[in-house]
Design an enzyme around this catalytic site. Structure first.
Site, short mmCIF file in Angstrom:
data_model
loop_
_atom_site.label_atom_id
_atom_site.label_comp_id
_atom_site.label_asym_id
_atom_site.label_seq_id
_atom_site.Cartn_x
_atom_site.Cartn_y
_atom_site.Cartn_z
N GLY A 12 1.10 -0.79 0.02
CA GLY A 12 0.21 -0.29 -0.11
C GLY A 12 1.10 1.42 0.16
N ALA A 14 2.19 2.71 2.41
CA ALA A 14 2.93 3.41 3.28
C ALA A 14 4.78 2.36 2.25
CB ALA A 14 2.63 2.49 4.10
N ALA A 47 -9.25 4.43 -0.89
CA ALA A 47 -9.46 5.66 -0.24
C ALA A 47 -9.73 6.43 -1.15
CB ALA A 47 -7.87 6.25 -0.13
N GLY A 49 -11.78 10.14 -0.29
CA GLY A 49 -11.71 11.15 0.57
C GLY A 49 -11.04 12.38 -0.48
N GLU A 116 -14.32 17.66 5.42
CA GLU A 116 -14.37 16.77 6.28
C GLU A 116 -15.39 15.90 7.92
OE1 GLU A 116 -11.83 12.47 5.19
OE2 GLU A 116 -12.79 13.28 3.25
N ASP A 211 -2.41 -8.69 9.67
CA ASP A 211 -1.10 -10.15 9.85
C ASP A 211 -0.24 -9.84 10.10
OD1 ASP A 211 -2.59 -11.73 8.31
OD2 ASP A 211 -2.37 -11.64 6.15
N HIS A 232 -16.44 3.82 10.29
CA HIS A 232 -17.08 4.83 9.32
C HIS A 232 -18.53 4.78 9.37
CE1 HIS A 232 -17.61 7.30 5.52
NE2 HIS A 232 -16.13 8.10 5.94
N ARG A 279 -16.21 11.59 13.79
CA ARG A 279 -17.28 10.20 13.15
C ARG A 279 -17.46 9.31 14.31
NH1 ARG A 279 -12.92 7.98 8.78
NH2 ARG A 279 -13.44 9.21 7.35
N HIS A 340 -13.65 0.47 9.99
CA HIS A 340 -13.56 1.20 8.94
C HIS A 340 -11.71 1.39 8.91
CE1 HIS A 340 -12.92 3.79 5.77
NE2 HIS A 340 -12.81 4.66 6.39
N ARG A 375 -9.26 8.89 14.76
CA ARG A 375 -8.70 9.20 14.10
C ARG A 375 -9.55 10.65 13.44
NH1 ARG A 375 -8.25 7.05 7.65
NH2 ARG A 375 -10.36 7.71 8.57
N SER A 380 -4.69 9.78 7.27
CA SER A 380 -3.85 8.56 7.06
C SER A 380 -3.07 7.98 6.47
CB SER A 380 -4.72 7.12 7.52
OG SER A 380 -6.62 7.56 6.50
C1 LIG Z 1 -12.41 2.73 1.72
C2 LIG Z 1 -11.83 3.39 2.61
C3 LIG Z 1 -11.76 4.65 2.03
C4 LIG Z 1 -10.65 4.80 2.82
N1 LIG Z 1 -10.15 6.53 2.92
C5 LIG Z 1 -9.19 7.62 3.10
C6 LIG Z 1 -9.58 8.69 2.68
O1 LIG Z 1 -10.10 9.14 1.83
N2 LIG Z 1 -8.12 9.71 3.33
C7 LIG Z 1 -7.04 8.58 4.23
O2 LIG Z 1 -6.26 9.69 5.01
N3 LIG Z 1 -7.29 7.30 4.75
C8 LIG Z 1 -8.47 7.19 4.36
N4 LIG Z 1 -8.63 5.16 4.15
C9 LIG Z 1 -7.67 4.42 4.90
C10 LIG Z 1 -6.40 5.02 4.68
O3 LIG Z 1 -6.89 4.28 2.95
C11 LIG Z 1 -5.48 3.45 5.35
O4 LIG Z 1 -5.11 3.86 6.39
C12 LIG Z 1 -4.00 3.54 3.96
O5 LIG Z 1 -4.04 3.46 2.80
C13 LIG Z 1 -3.50 2.21 5.19
O6 LIG Z 1 -2.49 2.15 3.97
P1 LIG Z 1 -0.53 0.86 4.46
O7 LIG Z 1 -0.15 0.94 3.35
O8 LIG Z 1 -0.42 1.41 5.86
O9 LIG Z 1 -2.02 -0.01 4.24
P2 LIG Z 1 -3.08 -1.34 3.21
O10 LIG Z 1 -2.87 0.17 2.16
O11 LIG Z 1 -3.68 -1.62 3.15
O12 LIG Z 1 -2.03 -1.93 2.11
C14 LIG Z 1 -1.73 -2.87 3.49
C15 LIG Z 1 -1.16 -4.07 2.18
O13 LIG Z 1 0.08 -5.17 2.81
C16 LIG Z 1 -0.50 -6.02 2.80
N5 LIG Z 1 -0.89 -7.98 3.12
C17 LIG Z 1 -1.42 -7.78 4.70
N6 LIG Z 1 -0.90 -8.87 5.18
C18 LIG Z 1 -0.32 -9.56 4.24
C19 LIG Z 1 0.94 -10.65 4.82
N7 LIG Z 1 0.19 -11.33 5.83
N8 LIG Z 1 1.73 -10.65 4.26
C20 LIG Z 1 2.06 -9.83 2.37
N9 LIG Z 1 1.43 -9.10 2.62
C21 LIG Z 1 0.32 -8.40 3.36
C22 LIG Z 1 -1.98 -6.20 1.70
O14 LIG Z 1 -1.89 -7.26 0.91
C23 LIG Z 1 -1.25 -5.30 1.07
O15 LIG Z 1 -0.34 -4.88 0.47
C24 LIG Z 1 -9.42 4.67 3.11
C25 LIG Z 1 -9.81 3.58 3.68
C26 LIG Z 1 -11.08 2.73 2.89
C27 LIG Z 1 -10.84 0.96 3.24
#
Ligand SMILES: Cc1cc2nc3c(=O)[nH]c(=O)nc-3n(C[C@H](O)[C@H](O)[C@H](O)COP(=O)(O)OP(=O)(O)OC[C@H]3O[C@@H](n4cnc5c(N)ncnc54)[C@H](O)[C@@H]3O)c2cc1C
Length: 507
Positions: A12, A14, A47, A49, A116, A211, A232, A279, A340, A375, A380
């Site tokens: 993702g 991060a 995401a 918004g 928001e 995980d 949410h 929220r 959420h 949050r 995020s």
């Molecule tokens: C519908 C929705 C709308 C949102 N809207 C917003 C917004 O508008 N603004 C905002 O700031 N935030 C928003 N968020 C929250 C935000 O999207 C997330 O908090 C953020 O994208 C998280 O990023 P990340 O890289 O930490 O994790 P993620 O983007 O979830 O990535 C996690 C990754 O880890 C991988 N993974 C997990 N477990 C394992 C494992 N055991 N082995 C290998 N790979 C694994 C997954 O496959 C994925 O690739 C929203 C979330 C959702 C669901």
């Protein structure tokens, strides 16, 4: 065994933004990303918004964004962290734009800023209602251009390899060949995202099973604030279990009203900010209204809004509603609260370091102190961008410090073992999701939490034994991880006795 300098678990925002920077800085070092689904599958992709960033200092200011974040966090944010994250936003936005991400602009060429819940100003930078998709597309493109990054999709990280409180890598299951690979890495970064599927009703895609947090917990990292779960308020209502389509908070920012079936605009009774209260308040108010009325959902009324502007801003939401027969010019959109976002997770310091040497965490799986008890919307993506940068900056100046350990890692002990039936996994998972919704949901009670604890402990023992005695598969490990996360949420909810932010307990 595969050796790599940087092992990143998760693709993702991060994980990928860290990968791009470290790969650019050290072209001769190996960067490996393992991810358990398709490379783009992540919470990030969904995401809508946008990203909360102060871009216009005439109306807005860092101080206002800091204040809004602190109010939302209900006294439990780390003020230093809030200041750092808010003030670094514009730099991280510039990077995304330089990599090719596009954000909506006004006719005058300024960012078109959304508003928001909980924000005192319009400050959410967005790409229509598909901000996450735009970001994920851009950064994956960048990753694919780097010769020293290897992306291994459908590779499920099972467990970290640790010795003497340092991380040496991870065991990873190749889901296509069923082979368990030992990765030896100098530095390991957990970027595994959220936990939504523990609740069944969630806005998160199916990869969100906690995980990374469970792995870190098993390795003895510190896990905190798991009781702070954001629901949410407005996921599109349907009767199925599984991922729910999100009706972005920005729709309420755009002027939509929440109504009961009878048309009562009930948020006016709960908070002077009405639909734009934070929220937790909106979710708890809907929960209360639904318990009072016995109805299955409440409604978002957009019928008074400018349709042309709505369609320009929210094309995906408009189309999705249309596809289920909801014409937003005439009909109200049925909505329910759904899990959420997780505010807590793996505790990291201001460099993204966990309590285990050479192990880092960023994004939704981490607990930085930014969110406190709740949050602020769109903080995020910002947090993930800022903390992946923190880890990058720290590692640019850090040489690997290895204690005197045997560098030969032993492989995962395989052997001929039977396969667990998928019916068993589905059955326990469904029961677990129901238990979490009923006993550890929006409003909790100690009596329910204690019952949940007992059940979770029983499942934990059962599934641990089954994992040892059966062939490893990702579904079984996800279940094991979800039970671990459930336990952490329930136990930390029992300990907390003060209602704060997203946490509400009635006794
Ligand atoms: C519908 C929705 C709308 C949102 N809207 C917003 C917004 O508008 N603004 C905002 O700031 N935030 C928003 N968020 C929250 C935000 O999207 C997330 O908090 C953020 O994208 C998280 O990023 P990340 O890289 O930490 O994790 P993620 O983007 O979830 O990535 C996690 C990754 O880890 C991988 N993974 C997990 N477990 C394992 C494992 N055991 N082995 C290998 N790979 C694994 C997954 O496959 C994925 O690739 C929203 C979330 C959702 C669901």
């Amino acid at each position: 065994m595969i050796t790599t300098n940087y092992l990143i678990i998760g693709s993702g925002v991060a994980g990928l933004t860290f990968a791009i920077k470290i790969a650019d800085c050290f072209p001769n070092k190996k960067v490996t990303i393992v991810t358990k689904s398709n490379a783009d599958e992540s919470n990030t992709k969904y995401a809508q918004g946008g990203i909360a960033i102060v871009t216009d200092e005439t109306e807005d200011s860092y101080q206002k964004h800091i204040d809004d974040t602190l109010i939302c966090g209900d006294g439990l944010c780390d003020v230093e962290v809030v200041k750092i994250v808010v003030t670094e936003g514009p730099k991280r936005l510039k990077e995304l734009i330089a990599w090719g991400a596009k954000f909506d602009k006004t006719a005058k060429g300024n960012f078109d800023l959304g508003k928001e819940g909980g924000h005192s100003q319009n400050r959410v930078v967005h790409h229509k209602d598909q901000t996450g998709q735009e970001i994920e597309r851009t950064i994956l493109d960048q990753v694919h251009q780097k010769g020293n990054i290897t992306v291994l999709d459908h590779h499920f990280a099972l467990d970290l390899i640790t010795e003497d409180n340092q991380c040496l890598g991870a065991f990873v299951l190749n889901q296509k060949t069923n082979e368990i690979i030992t990765f030896q890495s100098d530095f390991t970064i957990l970027a595994t995202g959220g936990i939504g599927h523990l609740y069944g009703h969630t806005t998160n895609p199916i990869i969100a099973t906690g995980d990374g947090i469970a792995m870190a917990f098993r390795a003895n990292a510190t896990i905190k604030d798991m009781e702070f779960i954001q629901f949410h308020p407005t996921a599109l209502y349907d009767t199925s279990i599984g991922s729910k389509f999100l009706i972005s908070e920005a729709v309420r920012g755009f002027g939509a009203y929440l109504r009961t079936k009878n048309g009562n605009r009930f948020m006016l009774d709960y908070d002077k900010r009405a639909e734009l209260a934070s929220r937790d308040i909106v979710s708890q108010s809907i929960d209360l209204e639904l318990k009072k009325s016995g109805d299955e959902c409440v409604y978002l009324d957009c019928t008074h809004l400018d349709l042309e502007a709505f369609m320009k801003h929210f094309p995906m939401i408009y189309e999705r509603c249309k596809s289920i027969g909801v014409d937003i010019t005439k009909d109200w959109i049925p909505v329910v609260p759904a899990q959420h976002y997780l505010c807590g997770g793996i505790v990291v310091d201001k460099n993204g370091k966990t309590a285990i040497d050479n192990l880092f965490a960023c994004g939704e799986c981490s607990r930085t102190g930014l969110h406190g008890a709740n949050r602020l919307a769109s903080n995020s993506l910002l947090e993930a961008l800022v903390y992946s940068d923190k880890i990058y900056n720290y590692l640019v100046d850090t040489t690997l410090k290895k204690k005197d350990l045997n560098p030969i890692l032993s492989d995962w002990k395989l052997g001929k073992k039977p396969k667990i039936s998928s019916d068993y996994i589905v059955k326990i998972k469904t029961e677990l999701q129901l238990l979490m919704r009923q006993n550890a949901g929006i409003v909790r009670y100690d009596s329910d939490l204690l019952k949940a604890k007992e059940k979770l402990m029983q499942w934990q023992d059962e599934v641990k034994t089954i994992s040892k005695n059966n062939e490893i598969c990702s579904e079984l490990y996800e279940l094991y991880n979800m039970i671990t996360i459930g336990n952490l949420i329930v136990q930390q909810s029992i300990i907390r006795n003060e209602n704060k932010g997203s946490f509400k307990k009635n006794n």
